[in-house]
Design an enzyme around this catalytic site. Sequence first.
Site, mmCIF file in Angstrom:
data_model
loop_
_atom_site.group_PDB
_atom_site.id
_atom_site.type_symbol
_atom_site.label_atom_id
_atom_site.label_comp_id
_atom_site.label_asym_id
_atom_site.label_seq_id
_atom_site.Cartn_x
_atom_site.Cartn_y
_atom_site.Cartn_z
ATOM 1 N N ASP A 77 -3.318 1.370 0.046
ATOM 2 C CA ASP A 77 -3.333 1.784 1.449
ATOM 3 C C ASP A 77 -3.699 3.264 1.642
ATOM 4 O O ASP A 77 -2.961 4.161 1.217
ATOM 5 C CB ASP A 77 -1.969 1.496 2.083
ATOM 6 C CG ASP A 77 -1.542 0.040 1.882
ATOM 7 O OD1 ASP A 77 -1.955 -0.584 0.883
ATOM 8 O OD2 ASP A 77 -0.789 -0.469 2.720
ATOM 9 N N GLU B 225 -5.484 0.016 6.675
ATOM 10 C CA GLU B 225 -4.722 -0.227 7.906
ATOM 11 C C GLU B 225 -3.922 0.981 8.375
ATOM 12 O O GLU B 225 -3.478 1.022 9.514
ATOM 13 C CB GLU B 225 -3.804 -1.445 7.738
ATOM 14 C CG GLU B 225 -2.697 -1.212 6.751
ATOM 15 C CD GLU B 225 -1.372 -1.801 7.208
ATOM 16 O OE1 GLU B 225 -1.351 -2.520 8.212
ATOM 17 O OE2 GLU B 225 -0.376 -1.509 6.557
ATOM 18 N N ASN B 226 -3.747 1.984 7.494
ATOM 19 C CA ASN B 226 -3.009 3.197 7.868
ATOM 20 C C ASN B 226 -3.903 4.441 7.880
ATOM 21 O O ASN B 226 -3.401 5.564 7.818
ATOM 22 C CB ASN B 226 -1.856 3.450 6.888
ATOM 23 C CG ASN B 226 -0.981 2.245 6.663
ATOM 24 O OD1 ASN B 226 -0.948 1.674 5.584
ATOM 25 N ND2 ASN B 226 -0.269 1.828 7.691
ATOM 26 N N ASN C 177 -0.939 -5.441 8.880
ATOM 27 C CA ASN C 177 -0.209 -5.503 10.148
ATOM 28 C C ASN C 177 -0.491 -4.369 11.129
ATOM 29 O O ASN C 177 -0.294 -4.531 12.328
ATOM 30 C CB ASN C 177 1.297 -5.607 9.882
ATOM 31 C CG ASN C 177 1.804 -4.526 8.954
ATOM 32 O OD1 ASN C 177 1.363 -4.436 7.800
ATOM 33 N ND2 ASN C 177 2.706 -3.699 9.420
ATOM 34 N N HIS C 178 -0.961 -3.205 10.652
ATOM 35 C CA HIS C 178 -1.231 -2.099 11.590
ATOM 36 C C HIS C 178 -2.683 -2.032 12.066
ATOM 37 O O HIS C 178 -3.040 -1.121 12.810
ATOM 38 C CB HIS C 178 -0.852 -0.758 10.957
ATOM 39 C CG HIS C 178 0.626 -0.563 10.857
ATOM 40 N ND1 HIS C 178 1.456 -0.593 11.962
ATOM 41 C CD2 HIS C 178 1.431 -0.358 9.796
ATOM 42 C CE1 HIS C 178 2.707 -0.409 11.577
ATOM 43 N NE2 HIS C 178 2.715 -0.269 10.260
HETATM 44 FE FE FE2 Z 1 1.181 -2.776 6.146
#
Ligand code: FE2
Length: 259
Positions: A9, A40-41, A68-69
Amino acid sequence: MFRVLLTGDTVGRAGRRVLEERLFDLRQQREIDFVVTNVENAAGGFSITARIANDLFAAGVDVMTSGNHIFDKKEALELIKDEPRLLRPINYVPTLPGSGVWTGEVNGSPVAVINVQGRVFMPPCDDPFRAIDATLAALDPKYKIILVDIHAETTAEKQAMGRYLDGRVTAVVGTHTHVMTADEQILPSGTAYITDLGMTGPHDSVIGMKTSIVLERFLTGLNARFEVSEGDPQLNGLLIEVDEETGRARRVQRIQQTM
Ligand code: FE2
């Protein structure tokens, strides 16, 4: 041999900077054919923007996975419609934009990347096991090199996915916890596996966020707004050597680089 680097990530500016400074040399030195990065981050800890995606592609990322983000910024809903190299998990609500699968030819080899999300301690999504069965069944058999990013919280769900897909895909790599695990291995039927790739981002932090703010939340229970840390940027990932004829992994190595 086909060499793939999957990086964990990418968090905030520190994560982007370490990719921009390190990825080009790493690609050359290790003769890497293909790079997959979870983003995603990437934008201030949440989601991604078009500008950041362009910067990361320019830095040497080939395909971006997420989790999820990914849709925390509305811009990402638009971006993902026009950018097939940016994935969201296959087991999201089907009417959402974007795809969880990328396919293409890389240095003469057909390659597929699949992004799936776990369900344990995660926001609701469809069954990842049935979703991946359907995705693999629909994939042209010419794709021997198949890379799966499972974005999930628990070790057990990620290990279960690794074992479930052993011999059916080239690699199953976990993301989401931001802490690299030391269990990189090749499973009995030839699938490379690691429970979590870790974080390409600021390691002087609590999973990428400023320590003082996270501590305040834990110590007081009050909802202070998270801020991304900048300290100690590191690149975390897994380098996999693949036999491109069979799609089986031959060698795995964790990559951890500081700046
Ligand atoms: Fe995540």
